[in-house]
Design a protein around this motif. Structure first.
Motif, short mmCIF file in Angstrom:
data_model
loop_
_atom_site.label_atom_id
_atom_site.label_comp_id
_atom_site.label_asym_id
_atom_site.label_seq_id
_atom_site.Cartn_x
_atom_site.Cartn_y
_atom_site.Cartn_z
N ALA A 63 -40.32 9.94 1.39
CA ALA A 63 -39.90 8.91 0.44
C ALA A 63 -38.88 7.96 1.07
O ALA A 63 -38.93 6.74 0.83
CB ALA A 63 -39.30 9.58 -0.80
N GLN A 64 -37.99 8.47 1.88
CA GLN A 64 -37.00 7.61 2.52
C GLN A 64 -37.64 6.74 3.60
O GLN A 64 -37.26 5.57 3.76
CB GLN A 64 -35.85 8.44 3.10
CG GLN A 64 -35.07 9.22 2.04
CD GLN A 64 -34.68 8.35 0.86
OE1 GLN A 64 -34.14 7.25 1.02
NE2 GLN A 64 -34.97 8.83 -0.35
N VAL A 65 -38.58 7.28 4.34
CA VAL A 65 -39.31 6.45 5.31
C VAL A 65 -40.02 5.31 4.59
O VAL A 65 -39.97 4.15 5.03
CB VAL A 65 -40.30 7.31 6.11
CG1 VAL A 65 -41.25 6.43 6.92
CG2 VAL A 65 -39.56 8.27 7.04
N ALA A 66 -40.67 5.62 3.48
CA ALA A 66 -41.38 4.59 2.72
C ALA A 66 -40.41 3.53 2.19
O ALA A 66 -40.69 2.33 2.21
CB ALA A 66 -42.16 5.23 1.58
N ALA A 71 -38.41 -1.95 2.85
CA ALA A 71 -37.31 -2.91 2.93
C ALA A 71 -37.38 -3.77 4.19
O ALA A 71 -36.60 -4.73 4.32
CB ALA A 71 -35.97 -2.18 2.88
N GLY A 72 -38.27 -3.42 5.11
CA GLY A 72 -38.46 -4.22 6.31
C GLY A 72 -37.38 -4.06 7.36
O GLY A 72 -37.26 -4.90 8.25
N VAL A 73 -36.60 -2.98 7.29
CA VAL A 73 -35.57 -2.79 8.29
C VAL A 73 -36.20 -2.29 9.59
O VAL A 73 -37.19 -1.55 9.57
CB VAL A 73 -34.48 -1.80 7.81
CG1 VAL A 73 -33.85 -2.30 6.52
CG2 VAL A 73 -35.05 -0.40 7.62
N PRO A 74 -35.67 -2.68 10.74
CA PRO A 74 -36.27 -2.27 12.00
C PRO A 74 -36.10 -0.79 12.32
O PRO A 74 -36.93 -0.20 13.02
CB PRO A 74 -35.58 -3.14 13.05
CG PRO A 74 -34.29 -3.56 12.41
CD PRO A 74 -34.57 -3.64 10.95
#
Length: 265
Positions: A63-66, A71-74
């Motif tokens: 869930a955190q990866v998703a 959010a588009g963070v690198p």
């Protein structure tokens, strides 16, 4: 209970479960079983606390990866502490694509016990407080000499903090005959129990001369003036023995697990 256990519990409560944002524009939030910071403008993105069970850990990691991918963070960091559960959380993060960076040791000292007798600086060396862009540039040069790498993101972060919330930051540079040879900072949470010591690094030719210890003592004196009871450091293997001699206690380990967004690389 011991000093280490009591203070670790306080640290978890204030600095992890009760985390606050480290920069303007970032958001810290409780999301189910984790506390996370999201700073999509190039700041630090991380999970700073989690309360997971063996039967929920993998789903929470996914869930955190998703969330951060959406959010588009690198990249984002899962900041794993040695006492976090389940015991195999690091292995689960690795299986989910996270890469572990070198572990450090969370060390804490009573502010009143540090810096009472700061070491004498070598001849020609002085410590100056950084308050503007010119001072930040001197810090970045000291970091480059100490760590053999540049920190462009850190420069912008420090400038932003000095402009928007200078009361939450003390930045220092040590100068030898006007040239930067060491730098460090202290991050302060108003009303909190801990002041965080970060970035202490000294150019190789100036190591072993008491500059690192002097920077710790300088920051400890300021923390004491503000009534902050504890100092906290994520200590590298090099700095751990020095900090131990200064009165710091090892509470646990901390390991950054980094997930890199494949769509932004």
């Amino acid at each position: 209970m011991t000093f280490e256990t009591d203070v670790r519990d306080l640290y978890d409560a204030e600095e992890r479960r009760g985390a606050v944002t480290d920069r303007p524009g970032a958001v810290v939030e409780r999301a189910g079983a984790v506390v996370r910071q999201c700073a999509p403008d190039g700041g630090w993105n991380a999970v700073v606390w989690s309360d997971l069970r063996e039967d929920t850990a993998d789903a929470e990691i996914a869930a955190q990866v998703a969330y951060f991918a959406g959010a588009g963070v690198p990249r984002f960091e899962w900041k794993l502490y040695g006492h976090d559960r389940p015991a195999d959380l690091g292995e689960r993060l690795g299986a989910a694509g996270f890469v572990a960076e070198p572990a450090e040791t969370l060390m804490v000292a009573r502010t009143a016990e540090v810096g009472a007798e700061p070491p004498a600086l070598p001849d020609g060396v002085r410590i100056e407080e950084v308050t503007d862009a010119a001072g930040v540039d001197l810090m970045m040069e000291a970091h480059r000499l100490a760590f053999d790498e540049d920190h462009p993101g850190l420069r912008e972060q420090l400038l932003g903090r000095l402009e928007a919330a200078p009361q939450t930051l003390m930045a220092l540079v040590a100068l030898a005959d006007g040239r930067p040879v060491s730098a460090a900072r202290m991050e302060i949470r108003p009303g909190g129990s801990f002041a965080g010591l970060w970035g202490g690094g000294t150019a190789p030719a100036w190591r072993g001369k008491g500059i690192y210890r002097a920077l710790v003592a300088h920051r400890a004196a300021e923390a004491a003036r503000r009534g902050i009871p504890y100092l906290q450091v994520d200590a590298s293997p090099d700095s751990r023995p020095i900090l131990h001699r200064l009165g710091f206690h090892a509470l646990t380990t901390t390991t950054p697990y980094i997930w890199t967004n494949p769509t932004t690389t």
